[in-house]
Design a protein around this motif. Structure first.
Motif, short mmCIF file in Angstrom:
data_model
loop_
_atom_site.label_atom_id
_atom_site.label_comp_id
_atom_site.label_asym_id
_atom_site.label_seq_id
_atom_site.Cartn_x
_atom_site.Cartn_y
_atom_site.Cartn_z
N TYR A 27 0.93 -0.73 0.29
CA TYR A 27 0.04 0.42 -0.23
C TYR A 27 1.23 1.26 0.27
O TYR A 27 1.80 0.70 0.38
CB TYR A 27 -0.65 -0.05 1.28
N VAL A 34 3.66 0.40 2.98
CA VAL A 34 3.37 -0.90 4.12
C VAL A 34 3.09 -2.01 3.14
O VAL A 34 2.75 -2.00 2.02
CB VAL A 34 1.53 -0.76 4.45
N ALA A 36 1.81 -5.02 3.09
CA ALA A 36 1.04 -5.95 3.20
C ALA A 36 0.72 -7.08 3.61
O ALA A 36 0.57 -8.38 4.54
CB ALA A 36 -0.18 -5.12 3.31
N PRO A 55 -2.71 -11.08 14.29
CA PRO A 55 -2.63 -9.71 15.11
C PRO A 55 -3.06 -8.42 14.11
O PRO A 55 -2.68 -9.06 12.75
CB PRO A 55 -1.07 -9.33 15.23
N SER A 56 -4.08 -8.03 14.76
CA SER A 56 -3.74 -6.69 14.21
C SER A 56 -3.33 -5.96 12.75
O SER A 56 -1.83 -5.90 13.46
CB SER A 56 -4.82 -5.64 14.97
N GLY A 57 -2.97 -6.09 11.70
CA GLY A 57 -2.26 -5.27 11.33
C GLY A 57 -1.50 -5.96 10.02
O GLY A 57 -0.43 -5.86 9.74
N SER A 58 -2.07 -7.73 10.62
CA SER A 58 -0.88 -8.63 10.19
C SER A 58 -1.30 -8.76 8.87
O SER A 58 -0.03 -9.39 7.65
CB SER A 58 -0.60 -9.86 11.05
N GLY A 59 -2.47 -8.28 8.29
CA GLY A 59 -2.41 -8.38 5.84
C GLY A 59 -3.66 -9.39 6.02
O GLY A 59 -4.11 -10.00 4.90
N LYS A 60 -5.24 -9.59 7.08
CA LYS A 60 -5.57 -10.70 7.11
C LYS A 60 -6.90 -9.97 6.00
O LYS A 60 -6.73 -11.28 4.86
CB LYS A 60 -6.48 -10.52 8.42
N SER A 61 -7.33 -8.81 6.10
CA SER A 61 -8.37 -8.37 5.44
C SER A 61 -7.38 -8.53 4.32
O SER A 61 -8.09 -9.19 2.54
CB SER A 61 -8.76 -7.27 5.56
N THR A 62 -6.37 -8.11 3.93
CA THR A 62 -5.80 -7.83 2.56
C THR A 62 -5.89 -9.17 1.81
O THR A 62 -6.39 -9.33 0.71
CB THR A 62 -4.07 -7.02 2.81
N GLU A 181 -14.40 -11.48 9.42
CA GLU A 181 -14.52 -11.17 10.86
C GLU A 181 -16.01 -11.09 11.44
O GLU A 181 -16.55 -10.33 11.19
CB GLU A 181 -13.80 -9.37 11.50
N HIS A 214 -10.83 -13.23 14.78
CA HIS A 214 -9.82 -12.92 16.00
C HIS A 214 -9.77 -13.68 17.47
O HIS A 214 -9.78 -13.71 18.02
CB HIS A 214 -10.11 -11.54 16.50
#
Ligand SMILES: Nc1ncnc2c1ncn2[C@@H]1O[C@H](COP(=O)(O)OP(=O)(O)OP(=O)(O)O)[C@@H](O)[C@H]1O
Ligand SMILES: [Mg+2]
Lengths: 254, 852
Positions: A27, A34, A36, A55-62, A181, A214
Motif C-alpha cells: 500500500y 506498507v 501488507a 494480530p491486527s495489521g498482519s494482513g488478514k483482510s488484505t 470477521e 480474532h
C-alpha cells in the motif's frame, strides 16, 4: 502438530478452489509504503472451512480482499479455480465475483432499502437470473430466516443480518465464500449461532469458506487455521482445538 | 461558533458548489438585464444630447395627446412657409427642417432591407439643411442627394443591402416604387444607423413629395445665436408665430423626449427579462432549500454532537445561516460578474443582428450591484432558514444514532400547510385573472409563486406512491429499475423537492403551450368564419400594425381584370374613453364582402365619414347603442365625435372600434395600408389570380400574398415565434432544475457510498451502477414533469377562461407539447445523472465499503 508450509500446496489434492502464489501487496508509495502481504502463498481446498488469524495489521483482510477479487496484488498471482485474476478487467472481475464468489463483511452487508429476501437474491437479481426457489428455500431454512424474509435490515437483529449476509453469499452456489470477521459485531450467542450455520453450509453443501477471525472459539470451527504475522504465513494448523489455537497465538505474539 | 460555521462550509464546499451555481445563474440573468438596459439607456442619452446639441428650439404641430412610441409619424406636418417667419425671429442663427415618413429600401438582391414588422423602422427623411444640426454624418466618397433621382442611405442598410455610392436602389414609399441612385452613405452620430433603423435621405423637394406632403415639413429646427438661451429663443418664437396649432419646445426638451421614449421602450424590455430572472431565482431557491435540507440531514450527527457539548439551538441556526450568507454573497458577486459578461455578449449579439449601438462602454450602475447582491443573498438566506431550524431542532441524542433514512414527518401537518398555501395561491391567482380591479399582474405573480410553494409542500405526501407507479414499468423490466425505484422512494421529501424545482419550469411551459394553442385555435376559427376574401396581402411577418404599403398597391391590384374587389386596411393610434389604442379603418362599402365580423346590429356598409362600428363587448360595457355618440381623439387632429352605426361580434381581428376609411384619410398622418384584402372575380382560378397579383407585388418586396390557409399559417407562426422566445427564456429555469437534480443525486451518491460499494462487491457492474442512478434521475424528472403538467394545465385552462372575453374563445389542450415536455424531462433526467453516475461507478469498492 505444527507445520510451516513454504509452498502452501498439498501435492496429493486436486485443483484447489483458490490459490495465492507469491502474493505481494504494497500500500502507498516511497516513505509511506506498507508491505501488507509479503510473498504469501497458500491454497484453499474445495469443501473446507479455513480460518485466517493473526494480530491486527498482519494482513488478514488484505489477503481476503485480494483472494476475493476486490483488490489486486502488487505482485504474484491469485487463481480462483483455473482463472488468473490478474488477467481480468473490471467487468470480468465483477462478473466473477457475482458468479463464483460470495462475501460476508464484518458489518454493513445489506442494502437498507431491500428486504431480507431481496438482499439474499441480490447477486442473482443483478445477473438477471431467476433464483432457484428450492435452493433458496433450503438456505433460508438452514439459516432459520423463514420468519424474517419480508423485513428490512433495520428491522433485523445484528445476528439475523449476518445470517442474511451468509445466505446471500451462498445463494449463487459460489465456488468460494469469504468472510471478514463475520462475528466481530455479534454477542457470543449470536456468534455461536452464525458459526454453526457456516459449519453446516460447508458440510451440507460442500462449500469452500475462508474466514478471518480474532476469536479462537470461532477458529475452532474450522478445518484448518492459517496464521499470518507481518504479512507472512507463519503457521498452518489442521483442525486445531481451541487450546492449540491459543497456544499458536501466544507464540505469534512473542 | 463562526469558526465552526466557516469550517463546516469549507468541509462541504464541493457539495455547495452546484447550489451556488444555481443562485449565480439567476443573479447573472438579473444583473445582465440591468447592465444591458443601463448601457443602452446611457448610450441613447448621450446620443440624443449630441444630436440636439446645436438645436436650441423646435417648432412643430401640437399633438392632442402623446400616442407613445410608434413607427408611424403621428404628428401632422406644418406649412413649409413658416420657415421664413422663423428665420426672421431675433436670435435665430440657423434653421433646418425635418421631413420624415415611411420609406423602405430594397437591397441589391431584391430583398427588403429591414422589416418594420419585426424590427426597427424604415424611414425616409429630408437631407438636413444645416449640417451642424443633423445627426447624420456623410462618409468620405459621398455627397448629399440632389434632385428627384438621388438618395443617401445609412451605413447599416448599405452593408446589409450590399449597396455602394453609385448603386441604383429601389425605394418603396407611399408613392409607387421608384429607383434612385445612391450618392452618399451616412452614419447616425457614431452609430451605423439609428438603433438599426434603415434610413433613406432625399433632397428636400423629393422628400416632401415621397415621404411628406408638398409644401409641408414635419418640424423646424432652430439654432440660437451666441448669447441667446434656449428658453429665451423658444419664447421669442412662440410670440412671433403666435399659432395655437403649433408648439415650440427647447432642444433640451426634445432630447429628453427621445431619451424618455428609449427609457420607456427599454423599461418594457427590462421588465420582460426580469420576470424570467425572478423565475430563475425562484427555482434556484428550491435548490438552495433542498441542498441545505440534504446536507444538514447528512450532518445530523455532527450537529447533534455540537448540541450535546453545549451549543444552543440559536447558535446552531446562526452558524448554518452564516454558511448560507457566505454562499449567497459569493454566488451573487460571481453572478454579477457573469451578468456583466452576459450583457456585453448580448450587446455584441444585438450589433450582429443589426441593432448597432455606438461604441460605448458597459454601464454598471449602483442599482445593478445593490439589487443583484441583495436579491441573490436574500433568496439564499430565506431558502436556508427552514432547513437550518429543522436541523437545530434535532435532539442531542441523535449524535449517538446512525440516522440513515430521513424521519417521517407529520402528514396531517404537512397537508394542512400545503393545502392552505395552494388555496391562498389559487385564490390570489383567481382574483388576479378574473376580477377587474386591483393590481392584477402582481396578484397573478404572487399567487402563482405561493401556489408552486404549496404544491412543493404537498409533493412529498405523494412522492412515494407516484414514484412507485412511475417506476413500475422499469422495475418490472429490470432489477436495476427496481433498485432505482426504491431509491427514489426512500427519501420522499428529497425526491419531491428536487422534482418541484423542475415542476416550476415545466408548469410555466405548459401554461404557455395551452395558451398559445388556444389562441391559435381561436384565430383559426374566427378566420374560418369571417374571412371571405380569397387573399390577404400582408407584410412578410406582420406582428404589429407598424407600417404598411403605399395605397398605390391596393389601386394596382384592384385594377386587375381578375380581381373583383381589393380593400386596404389602415391602422392608427387614437384615444377613446381615456384609453390609448390602435384602431382599424377600412372602406365600409367594400369591407363587408371581404371580411365578415359578425354584425349584430346596424350595417357596416352604411358607415358615413363621421360614423363608426363597435364590438358587442364594448357596446355592452359602455352601454352604446346604434346612434350613440363616441368621441375619438386623434393625436394629429384632436377630438372628433362619431356616431355608432354598427355593432359586431368578432373583436379578435377587428378590434373594439372600426373607423371608415374617410376618417383615416382626414385624421391619420400616414396614409399607408397595413393589409389589403382581395377577392377574385367568379370563375377566375386561384392560380391565375395569384399569378396576376404577384406580378403587381413584384415591386413591393415587403408584401406577401397569402390565401386563407397561408394566412392562418402565418398567424400560427407568429404565435409560435413568441412562444419560442418565452420557452427559450424559460429553459433557464429548467436548466437550473436539472442542476438541482444533479445536485441531489450527487449528494445521495455521497451518502450511499458504502451501499454502492457493497453492491459492487456482490457483483453489480459499473454499467449497472450508472443505470441505477440514471433511472432514479429520470424518475425524479418525470415526477417533476407530471407535477408541472398538472399545475400548468390547470393554470392554462384558468388563463384561457379568463381571456375568453378578450377573444380567446377556444380552449385547446395541446398534445404534442405535452409529449415533448415528458421527453424533455426524461432527457433532463439523463443529463442530470451523467456526472453523479460517473462518480458512483468510479468508486473504489474497498474504499467505499470502508467509508464511515
Ligand atoms: N488502504 C490502505 N492503505 C495503506 N495501508 C493499508 C491500507 N489497508 C491496509 N493497510 C495496511 O496494511 C496492513 C495490513 O492491513 P489489514 O487490513 O490487511 O490488516 P488486518 O490483519 O486485517 O488487521 P485487523 O485485524 O486490524 O483488521 C496494515 O499495516 C494496514 O495499516
Ligand atoms: Mg481486517
Amino acid at each position: 502438530m505444527v507445520r510451516a508450509r513454504a509452498d502452501g500446496l498439498r501435492a496429493s489434492e486436486p485443483v484447489p478452489a483458490a490459490r495465492i502464489a507469491d502474493g505481494v501487496k504494497i500500500y502507498g508509495r516511497g516513505e509511506a509504503a506498507v508491505l501488507a502481504l509479503d510473498h504469501v502463498s497458500a491454497a484453499f481446498a474445495q469443501g473446507a472451512l479455513t480460518a485466517v488469524m493473526g494480530p491486527s495489521g498482519s494482513g488478514k483482510s488484505t489477503l481476503l480482499h485480494c483472494l476475493a477479487g476486490l483488490d489486486r496484488l502488487t505482485a504474484g498471482q491469485v487463481l480462483i479455480g483455473e482463472t488468473d485474476l490478474g488477467s481480468l478487467d473490471d467487468k470480468s472481475m465483477t462478473l466473477l465475483r457475482r458468479e463464483r464468489i460470495g462475501f460476508v463483511f464484518q458489518a454493513y452487508n445489506l442494502v437498507p432499502t431491500l428486504t431480507a429476501q431481496e438482499n439474499i437474491v441480490l447477486p442473482l437479481t443483478l445477473a438477471g437470473r431467476k433464483p432457484d426457489a428450492a435452493w433458496v428455500g433450503r438456505l433460508v431454512a438452514s439459516l432459520r430466516l423463514e420468519e424474517r424474509l419480508g423485513h428490512r435490515p433495520s428491522e433485523l437483529s445484528g445476528g439475523q443480518q449476518q445470517r442474511v449476509a451468509v445466505a446471500r453469499a451462498l445463494v449463487t452456489r459460489p465456488d468460494l465464500v469469504f468472510a471478514d470477521e463475520p462475528t466481530g459485531n455479534l454477542d457470543s450467542r449470536s456468534a455461536t449461532d452464525l458459526l454453526a450455520q457456516i459449519r453446516r453450509a460447508v458440510d451440507a453443501f460442500d462449500q469452500t469458506v475462508v474466514m478471518v477471525t480474532h476469536d479462537p472459539r470461532a477458529a475452532s470451527y474450522a478445518d484448518r487455521v492459517l496464521f499470518l504475522g507481518d504479512g507472512r504465513v507463519v503457521e498452518d494448523l489442521d483442525a486445531p482445538s481451541p487450546d492449540e489455537i491459543l497456544e499458536a497465538l501466544r507464540r505469534l505474539e512473542r | 461558533m463562526l469558526r465552526v460555521a466557516l469550517k463546516g462550509l469549507l468541509a462541504q464546499r464541493v457539495r455547495y458548489l452546484l447550489t451556488a451555481f444555481a443562485v449565480l445563474l439567476g443573479v447573472a440573468f438579473m444583473a445582465g438585464t440591468f447592465v444591458l438596459t443601463d448601457t443602452i439607456n446611457h448610450t441613447f442619452d448621450d446620443l440624443y444630447t449630441t444630436i440636439y446639441a446645436n438645436t436650441a428650439a423646435v417648432v412643430r404641430a401640437r399633438q392632442a395627446f402623446n400616442p407613445g412610441i410608434s413607427y408611424q409619424t403621428q404628428r401632422p406636418p406644418i406649412p413649409a412657409a413658416l420657415v421664413a417667419a422663423v428665420r426672421r425671429v431675433q436670435g435665430v442663427r440657423e434653421v433646418s427642417v425635418g421631413i420624415e415618413g415611411y420609406a423602405q429600401l430594397v437591397g441589391a438582391n431584391g430583398k427588403a432591407i429591414g422589416n418594420p414588422a419585426s424590427g426597427p423602422p424604415t424611414l425616409g427623411e429630408a437631407w438636413p439643411l444645416a449640417a451642424d444640426m443633423s445627426p447624420y454624418r456623410l462618409l468620405a466618397g459621398g455627397r448629399p442627394p440632389q434632385g428627384p433621382g438621388e438618395v443617401a442611405i445609412d451605413q447599416h442598410s448599405a452593408s446589409v443591402g450590399n449597396l455602394k455610392v453609385g448603386s441604383r436602389v429601389l425605394v418603396l414609399t407611399k408613392q409607387p416604387p421608384r429607383r434612385y441612385r445612391v450618392t452618399g452613405i451616412v452614419t447616425w452620430g457614431s452609430a451605423a444607423s439609428p438603433l438599426g433603423a434603415s434610413v433613406t435621405l432625399f433632397d428636400h423637394k423629393t422628400a416632401a413629395e415621397v415621404v411628406g406632403q408638398p409644401g409641408k415639413v414635419n418640424e423646424i429646427d432652430v439654432a440660437a445665436a451666441p448669447g441667446v438661451s434656449e428658453p429665451e429663443l423658444a419664447s421669442r418664437l412662440r410670440r412671433a408665430l403666435d399659432d395655437p396649432s403649433l408648439e415650440v419646445v427647447t432642444g433640451t426638451m426634445v432630447a429628453a423626449e427621445g431619451q424618455d421614449a428609449v427609457h420607456q421602450a427599454m423599461g418594457v424590455f427590462d421588465t420582460f427579462l426580469l420576470v424570467f430572472a425572478v423565475i430563475a431565482l425562484f427555482v434556484g431557491s428550491f435548490l438552495v432549500f433542498n441542498t441545505f435540507s440534504i446536507i444538514v440531514a447528512q450532518r445530523q450527527r455532527e450537529l447533534a454532537l455540537l448540541r450535546a457539548i453545549g451549543a444552543s439551538r440559536r447558535q446552531l441556526v446562526a452558524s448554518l445561516l452564516v454558511e448560507a450568507l457566505v454562499i449567497g454573497v459569493a454566488a451573487s458577486i460571481a453572478g454579477i460578474a457573469a451578468g456583466i459578461g452576459l450583457a456585453a455578449a448580448l450587446k455584441a449579439l444585438l450589433g450582429a443582428i443589426g441593432v448597432s449601438l455606438p461604441a460605448t462602454g458597459i454601464v454598471v450602475g449602483e442599482r445593478t450591484l445593490l439589487v443583484a447582491l441583495c436579491v441573490g443573498t436574500a433568496v439564499t438566506l430565506a431558502a436556508a432558514v427552514l432547513p437550518a431550524r429543522r436541523a437545530a431542532a434535532a435532539p442531542p441524542i441523535a449524535a449517538l444514532q446512525a440516522v440513515d433514512l430521513e424521519p417521517e414527518d407529520d402528514a396531517a401537518h404537512r397537508g394542512a400547510i400545503g393545502g392552505a398555501l395552494v388555496g391562498a395561491g389559487a385564490l390570489a391567482l383567481g382574483i388576479g385573472l378574473f376580477a377587474s380591479t386591483g393590481n392584477r399582474v402582481a396578484l397573478v405573480g404572487i399567487g402563482g409563486a405561493v401556489l408552486f410553494v404549496g404544491v412543493a409542500v404537498l409533493a412529498p405526501l405523494v412522492a412515494r406512491p407516484v414514484s412507485a407507479a412511475l417506476g413500475a414499468p422499469i422495475a418490472q423490466r429490470s432489477p436495476i429499475g427496481r433498485l432505482a425505484r426504491q431509491n427514489a422512494m426512500r427519501n420522499p421529501r428529497r425526491t419531491a423537492h428536487t422534482a418541484s424545482a423542475l415542476m416550476v419550469g415545466i408548469a410555466l411551459v405548459s401554461v404557455m403551450a395551452v395558451f398559445a394553442t388556444s389562441i391559435r385555435a381561436s384565430v383559426n376559427s374566427i378566420l374560418d368564419a369571417a374571412m371571405q376574401a380569397d387573399y390577404v396581402i400582408s407584410p412578410a411577418s406582420a406582428s404589429s400594425m407598424a407600417t404598411g404599403f403605399s395605397p398605390h398597391l391596393e389601386a394596382a391590384v384592384a385594377r386587375l381584370p381578375d380581381v373583383a374587389a381589393a380593400t386596404g386596411i389602415r391602422a392608427g393610434t387614437v384615444k377613446i374613453a381615456g384609453r390609448t389604442m390602435a384602431v382599424l379603418a377600412a372602406d365600409p362599402t367594400k369591407v363587408g364582402d371581404l371580411f365578415d365580423v359578425g354584425v349584430v346590429a346596424g350595417r357596416i356598409g352604411s358607415l358615413g365619414a363621421n360614423d363608426l362600428a363597435v364590438s358587442e363587448q364594448v357596446a355592452d360595457s359602455r352601454h352604446l347603442v346604434l346612434g350613440s355618440a363616441v368621441p375619438v381623439v386623434f393625436p394629429a387632429t384632436g377630438r372628433k365625435v362619431f356616431t355608432v352605426r354598427a355593432i359586431y361580434r368578432d373583436r379578435q381581428v377587428a378590434g373594439d372600434y372600426v373607423l371608415p376609411l374617410a376618417a383615416a384619410r382626414s385624421n391619420f398622418v400616414e396614409q399607408l395600408d397595413y393589409q389589403v384584402y382581395v377577392k377574385l372575380r367568379p370563375g377566375v382560378s386561384a392560380a391565375a389570380g395569384r399569378q396576376a397579383i404577384e406580378r403587381v407585388l413584384a415591386s413591393y418586396p415587403t408584401a406577401t400574398l397569402m390565401d386563407q390557409a397561408q394566412y392562418k399559417a402565418q398567424q400560427a407562426a407568429q404565435i409560435d415565434q413568441a412562444l419560442g422566445l418565452v420557452n427559450a427564456l424559460l429553459s433557464l429555469a429548467i436548466a437550473i432544475a436539472v442542476i438541482g437534480i444533479a445536485n441531489t443525486l450527487a449528494l445521495s451518491v455521497h451518502e450511499r457510498i458504502r451501499e454502492i460499494g457493497l453492491l459492487r462487491a456482490v457483483g453489480m457492474t459499473k454499467r449497472q451502477v450508472r443505470a441505477t442512478i440514471r433511472y432514479e434521475s429520470m424518475l425524479i424528472a418525470l415526477f417533476g414533469a407530471l407535477l408541472g403538467l398538472a399545475v400548468g394545465l390547470a393554470l392554462g385552462v384558468a388563463l384561457v377562461t379568463a381571456m375568453r372575453t378578450s377573444g380567446v374563445t377556444r380552449l385547446e389542450i395541446p398534445v404534442a407539447p405535452i409529449l415533448e415536455v415528458v421527453i424533455v424531462a426524461l432527457l433532463a433526467g439523463v443529463i442530470a445523472s451523467l456526472s453523479p453516475a460517473r462518480r458512483a461507478a468510479r468508486l473504489n469498492v474497498l474504499e467505499a465499503i470502508a467509508t464511515e
